[in-house]
Every structure is written in C-alpha cells, then in structure tokens.
Write a protein that holds these residues in place. Structure first.
Motif, PDB file in Angstrom:
ATOM      1  N   GLN A   1     -18.974  -4.343   3.435  1.00  0.00           N
ATOM      2  CA  GLN A   1     -19.177  -3.186   2.515  1.00  0.00           C
ATOM      3  C   GLN A   1     -18.015  -2.007   3.025  1.00  0.00           C
ATOM      4  OE1 GLN A   1     -21.014  -4.256  -0.039  1.00  0.00           O
ATOM      5  NE2 GLN A   1     -21.472  -1.868  -0.063  1.00  0.00           N
ATOM      6  N   ALA A   2     -17.509  -2.091   4.012  1.00  0.00           N
ATOM      7  CA  ALA A   2     -16.629  -1.184   4.567  1.00  0.00           C
ATOM      8  C   ALA A   2     -15.190  -1.611   4.058  1.00  0.00           C
ATOM      9  CB  ALA A   2     -16.348  -0.866   6.017  1.00  0.00           C
ATOM     10  N   LEU A   3     -14.931  -2.789   3.818  1.00  0.00           N
ATOM     11  CA  LEU A   3     -13.959  -3.408   3.265  1.00  0.00           C
ATOM     12  C   LEU A   3     -13.900  -3.161   1.747  1.00  0.00           C
ATOM     13  CD1 LEU A   3     -11.266  -5.074   3.150  1.00  0.00           C
ATOM     14  CD2 LEU A   3     -13.074  -7.354   2.820  1.00  0.00           C
ATOM     15  N   ILE A   4     -14.943  -3.125   1.188  1.00  0.00           N
ATOM     16  CA  ILE A   4     -15.085  -2.883  -0.434  1.00  0.00           C
ATOM     17  C   ILE A   4     -14.898  -1.552  -0.483  1.00  0.00           C
ATOM     18  CG2 ILE A   4     -16.291  -2.965  -2.560  1.00  0.00           C
ATOM     19  CD1 ILE A   4     -17.616  -5.355  -1.284  1.00  0.00           C
ATOM     20  N   ARG A   5     -15.309  -0.629   0.377  1.00  0.00           N
ATOM     21  CA  ARG A   5     -15.296   0.867   0.162  1.00  0.00           C
ATOM     22  C   ARG A   5     -13.708   1.325   0.336  1.00  0.00           C
ATOM     23  NH1 ARG A   5     -18.500   1.876   4.561  1.00  0.00           N
ATOM     24  NH2 ARG A   5     -20.113   1.449   3.235  1.00  0.00           N
ATOM     25  N   SER A   6     -12.997   0.867   1.308  1.00  0.00           N
ATOM     26  CA  SER A   6     -11.635   1.088   1.629  1.00  0.00           C
ATOM     27  C   SER A   6     -10.779   0.806   0.584  1.00  0.00           C
ATOM     28  CB  SER A   6     -11.438   0.511   3.038  1.00  0.00           C
ATOM     29  OG  SER A   6     -10.952  -0.803   2.771  1.00  0.00           O
ATOM     30  N   ARG A   7     -11.030  -0.398  -0.341  1.00  0.00           N
ATOM     31  CA  ARG A   7     -10.017  -0.542  -1.377  1.00  0.00           C
ATOM     32  C   ARG A   7     -10.244   0.260  -2.677  1.00  0.00           C
ATOM     33  NH1 ARG A   7      -8.555  -5.873   0.443  1.00  0.00           N
ATOM     34  NH2 ARG A   7      -7.568  -5.133   2.476  1.00  0.00           N
ATOM     35  N   ASP A   8     -11.360   1.029  -2.789  1.00  0.00           N
ATOM     36  CA  ASP A   8     -11.699   1.836  -3.856  1.00  0.00           C
ATOM     37  C   ASP A   8     -10.965   3.357  -3.477  1.00  0.00           C
ATOM     38  OD1 ASP A   8     -12.589   3.631  -5.650  1.00  0.00           O
ATOM     39  OD2 ASP A   8     -14.419   2.654  -5.977  1.00  0.00           O
ATOM     40  N   LYS A   9     -10.009   3.517  -3.938  1.00  0.00           N
ATOM     41  CA  LYS A   9      -9.250   4.822  -3.400  1.00  0.00           C
ATOM     42  C   LYS A   9      -9.924   5.947  -3.823  1.00  0.00           C
ATOM     43  CE  LYS A   9      -4.411   3.074  -3.289  1.00  0.00           C
ATOM     44  NZ  LYS A   9      -3.011   3.125  -3.892  1.00  0.00           N
ATOM     45  N   LEU A  10     -10.539   6.192  -5.017  1.00  0.00           N
ATOM     46  CA  LEU A  10     -11.177   7.220  -5.531  1.00  0.00           C
ATOM     47  C   LEU A  10     -12.540   7.453  -4.597  1.00  0.00           C
ATOM     48  CD1 LEU A  10     -11.579   9.580  -7.429  1.00  0.00           C
ATOM     49  CD2 LEU A  10     -12.894   7.836  -9.025  1.00  0.00           C
ATOM     50  N   ARG A  11     -13.183   6.366  -4.320  1.00  0.00           N
ATOM     51  CA  ARG A  11     -14.631   6.436  -3.449  1.00  0.00           C
ATOM     52  C   ARG A  11     -14.069   6.810  -2.281  1.00  0.00           C
ATOM     53  NH1 ARG A  11     -18.714   1.703  -2.165  1.00  0.00           N
ATOM     54  NH2 ARG A  11     -20.598   2.850  -1.211  1.00  0.00           N
ATOM     55  N   SER A  12     -12.945   6.277  -1.624  1.00  0.00           N
ATOM     56  CA  SER A  12     -12.573   6.631  -0.297  1.00  0.00           C
ATOM     57  C   SER A  12     -12.362   8.198  -0.183  1.00  0.00           C
ATOM     58  CB  SER A  12     -11.333   5.927   0.208  1.00  0.00           C
ATOM     59  OG  SER A  12     -11.537   4.541   0.149  1.00  0.00           O
ATOM     60  N   LEU A  13     -11.577   8.838  -1.247  1.00  0.00           N
ATOM     61  CA  LEU A  13     -11.355  10.191  -1.176  1.00  0.00           C
ATOM     62  C   LEU A  13     -12.696  10.932  -1.346  1.00  0.00           C
ATOM     63  CD1 LEU A  13      -7.882  10.200  -3.142  1.00  0.00           C
ATOM     64  CD2 LEU A  13      -8.074  10.684  -0.719  1.00  0.00           C
ATOM     65  N   GLN A  14     -13.435  10.500  -2.142  1.00  0.00           N
ATOM     66  CA  GLN A  14     -14.771  11.279  -2.193  1.00  0.00           C
ATOM     67  C   GLN A  14     -15.581  11.384  -0.799  1.00  0.00           C
ATOM     68  OE1 GLN A  14     -16.338   8.946  -5.661  1.00  0.00           O
ATOM     69  NE2 GLN A  14     -15.881  10.758  -6.926  1.00  0.00           N
TER      70      GLN A  14
ATOM     71  N   ILE B   1       1.805  10.728  -8.129  1.00  0.00           N
ATOM     72  CA  ILE B   1       1.138  10.084  -9.216  1.00  0.00           C
ATOM     73  C   ILE B   1       0.731   8.644  -8.698  1.00  0.00           C
ATOM     74  CG2 ILE B   1       0.683   9.257 -11.576  1.00  0.00           C
ATOM     75  CD1 ILE B   1       2.685  11.564 -12.386  1.00  0.00           C
ATOM     76  N   LYS B   2      -0.236   8.115  -8.382  1.00  0.00           N
ATOM     77  CA  LYS B   2      -0.891   6.851  -7.843  1.00  0.00           C
ATOM     78  C   LYS B   2      -1.491   6.113  -8.637  1.00  0.00           C
ATOM     79  CE  LYS B   2      -0.663   8.389  -3.026  1.00  0.00           C
ATOM     80  NZ  LYS B   2      -1.349   8.646  -1.901  1.00  0.00           N
ATOM     81  N   LEU B   3      -1.116   4.730  -8.893  1.00  0.00           N
ATOM     82  CA  LEU B   3      -2.107   3.918  -9.370  1.00  0.00           C
ATOM     83  C   LEU B   3      -3.089   3.649  -8.242  1.00  0.00           C
ATOM     84  CD1 LEU B   3       0.010   0.920 -10.937  1.00  0.00           C
ATOM     85  CD2 LEU B   3      -1.561   2.197 -12.083  1.00  0.00           C
ATOM     86  N   LEU B   4      -4.555   3.699  -9.077  1.00  0.00           N
ATOM     87  CA  LEU B   4      -5.690   3.177  -8.153  1.00  0.00           C
ATOM     88  C   LEU B   4      -5.621   1.967  -7.419  1.00  0.00           C
ATOM     89  CD1 LEU B   4      -8.721   4.622  -9.867  1.00  0.00           C
ATOM     90  CD2 LEU B   4      -7.730   5.398  -7.787  1.00  0.00           C
ATOM     91  N   GLU B   5      -5.077   0.935  -8.042  1.00  0.00           N
ATOM     92  CA  GLU B   5      -5.001  -0.147  -7.556  1.00  0.00           C
ATOM     93  C   GLU B   5      -3.657  -0.735  -6.715  1.00  0.00           C
ATOM     94  OE1 GLU B   5      -5.590   0.262 -10.630  1.00  0.00           O
ATOM     95  OE2 GLU B   5      -8.022  -0.120 -10.333  1.00  0.00           O
ATOM     96  N   GLY B   6      -2.695   0.298  -6.452  1.00  0.00           N
ATOM     97  CA  GLY B   6      -1.569   0.277  -5.774  1.00  0.00           C
ATOM     98  C   GLY B   6      -1.737   0.011  -4.256  1.00  0.00           C
ATOM     99  N   THR B   7      -0.683  -0.572  -3.763  1.00  0.00           N
ATOM    100  CA  THR B   7      -0.562  -1.109  -2.292  1.00  0.00           C
ATOM    101  C   THR B   7       0.459  -1.077  -1.810  1.00  0.00           C
ATOM    102  OG1 THR B   7      -0.394  -3.402  -2.677  1.00  0.00           O
ATOM    103  CG2 THR B   7      -2.652  -2.363  -2.241  1.00  0.00           C
ATOM    104  N   GLN B   8       0.998  -0.582  -0.528  1.00  0.00           N
ATOM    105  CA  GLN B   8       2.268  -0.806  -0.003  1.00  0.00           C
ATOM    106  C   GLN B   8       3.267   0.167  -0.652  1.00  0.00           C
ATOM    107  OE1 GLN B   8       3.206  -5.112   0.524  1.00  0.00           O
ATOM    108  NE2 GLN B   8       1.486  -5.181   2.245  1.00  0.00           N
TER     109      GLN B   8
END
Length: 303
Positions: free
Chosen positions: A92-105, A140-147
């Motif tokens: 669940q922590a893995l999934i949570r961390s990959r959602d940038k919006l949820r993480s920031l909230q 400006i960042k894509l929600l799914e962007g990495t690295q």
C-alpha cells in the motif's frame, strides 16, 4: 535468513549491492523478476509460483519495483504479505508513493513544507492556476513522470500557459508548482531506513539544466542535514508508511520543502556520494523486523 530481492535486472547497481550486503551478513538471497511471478489465490493458502516452483521459503523481501510496473509489482508484494513474509516496502505504501497527487495531499495534511502546488481537471483557467502558485516561472510536471522526465520549467506566463494547454490537449494530467529560485538548481536526497536518516546528498543540476536528477547529468556531494531537514525527511517517510525511502527536498527561505518521497530509491548515487553502506542498513532493517515478526507469529501460535 532467506531474502528475496524483487528486481527485473540482477546487474543493476542497487540489486547487486543488496545481494552483496546479504552475503556479507551471512544471509541467502535470490533475485526474483516480479513480472515472471504467478500469483495463486486459494482459500487460506496464498502462494506465488516462479520458474516452476513455489516461493514459500522466504523470510523477507526487498521490492525494487519500477514505476511502469507498479500495478503488477505491488500485487506480488501484497501476495508475499498475505504469505506472512516481511517486506521492506509494503504494497500500500508503494502504491501511495507512486501517486504524486495523493502523496502531496498526505504530506500537506501532515504539515510538512511543500512548494505551492496546483492540480486541476484540465482547467483552461491558466491565469488562476499561475496566480495560485505565485506566477511565473513555474515547474510543470506530468503526474506519471519519473527521473526528471515529463518536467518542464516555464519561465514566463505565456510559456506556462502554452505548456499547460498542450498537456491538457493531450489529456495528460499535470501538477503546477512554484519555482524555488533560492534552491539554485539543487535539491537534497535524504535516505531514510526504519525511521532514521542513514545518508544524505546534495544534487546539483548541470549548467543550463534545472533538473538535478543524476540521470539528467547532475552531480552529487555528501551533505550534513539540519535538524529541520532530518525531521522533515523522517516525518515524510513515516506519513507515507515507508520503511525505506528516498526523500527529495529543496532548501528554501522558509525551510525544507518536500518534492517527492521515492519508494524504490537508487543506491548508486547515495553510496558513491557518502561512502556509506546503505545496502547494509536495509539488510539490518530486515533482520530486526523479520525476527520481530516471527516472534509475534510464534507467540500467537503458542497463546
């Protein structure tokens, strides 16, 4: 202990170092390609098949799940959890961390410092968006962007409006963040293991680049964190539910600002910059917690 390292490539620096750290501490390890695992669900008998055998003899796992395979990778981690195997990073922590919006909230709710950030449902009100983060320049960042991929610096309002409208036209979800000028193109990566900062580095963007990611040609050096920075990193990892995390921060005039909390942080940059055995710290974390988990399970059986 027998430790499974969930990784698609045994030659990667991080994977190799974890295998090495297991061996140094007398543990058996195996690199498992999580995409080649087959999840078997049965009443009270969850199992995982891999290369013709049942993975039923592991004491702990270390997930190294790439962002592009989060869905299946997290399902494999969850299956190990159902099999009572301790994991360095919970599903669940893995999934949570990959959602940038949820993480920031989550981080905002915890009272941690953040760059001002806006997310909208393809709004055309670009002036309102830009005003909310203090005007241009903006990131400006894509929600799914990495690295560092999918990250754009828009230096004026016209450029920002054009980029936002272009992304929205492609139905790509983005967040817009204030640009922290005083950070000077640098950020901090704090590596947190089991509620403790075990290493930290400052990453500096190369000349002409605003992204400090090492994948983008940035450089790194060891840094001593302030008390506020340490507290922010540890709190961020805790609020995200991560036992192992790379917490990225900016140094600003109003204190540390959290950019992201990474659930599969690379070891190469941090170990090279600090000279520390970070892989060993992760194995020590497994030793402490796997033993604790086995004792709890034994006590339940004997109760």
């Amino acid at each position: 202990m027998k430790i499974g390292i969930l990784s698609r490539n045994s030659e990667l620096y991080s994977t190799h170092r974890l295998v090495e750290a297991c061996k140094d501490r007398g543990h058996e390890s195996e690199v498992i390609d999580h995409l080649k695992c087959t999840i078997v669900m049965e009443q009270n008998k969850p199992s995982i098949m891999y290369k013709g055998r049942n993975l039923d003899d592991f004491d702990a796992i270390i997930p190294r799940i790439g962002a592009s395979v989060t869905f299946y990778g997290s399902a494999v981690v969850r299956q190990f959890e159902m099999m009572k195997v301790f994991t360095a990073v919970e599903s669940q922590a893995l999934i949570r961390s990959r959602d940038k919006l949820r993480s920031l909230q989550i981080l905002s709710r915890a009272g941690l410092g953040l760059p001002k950030t806006v997310f909208t449902n393809y709004s055309r009100e670009t002036d309102d968006i830009l005003n909310a983060v203090g005007g241009a320049p903006v990131i400006i960042k894509l929600l799914e962007g990495t690295q560092g991929l999918g990250v754009v610096l828009a230096e004026n309002r016209k450029a920002a409006a054009s980029v936002i409208e272009a992304f929205h036209g492609l139905k790509a979800r983005v967040i817009v963040q204030e640009f922290i000028k005083e950070a000077g193109g640098a950020d901090i990566r704090a590596f947190v293991v089991d509620g403790e900062v075990v290493g930290a580095m400052k990453r500096q963007a190369k000349e002409g680049e605003f992204r400090s990611n090492l994948h983008r040609g940035g450089t790194s050096q060891v840094i001593k964190l302030s008390r506020k920075e340490k507290t922010a990193a540890v709190t961020a990892a805790k609020k995200m539910g991560l036992g192992v995390a790379g917490v990225d921060m900016l140094q600003s005039s109003r204190g540390p600002l959290i950019l992201e909390v990474n659930s599969s942080p690379g070891l190469e940059g941090i170990e090279n910059a600090t000279g520390l055995d970070i892989a060993g710290k992760i194995i020590e974390y497994l030793e402490r917690n796997s033993q604790k988990k086995r004792k709890i399970q034994k006590d339940k059986v004997n109760a």
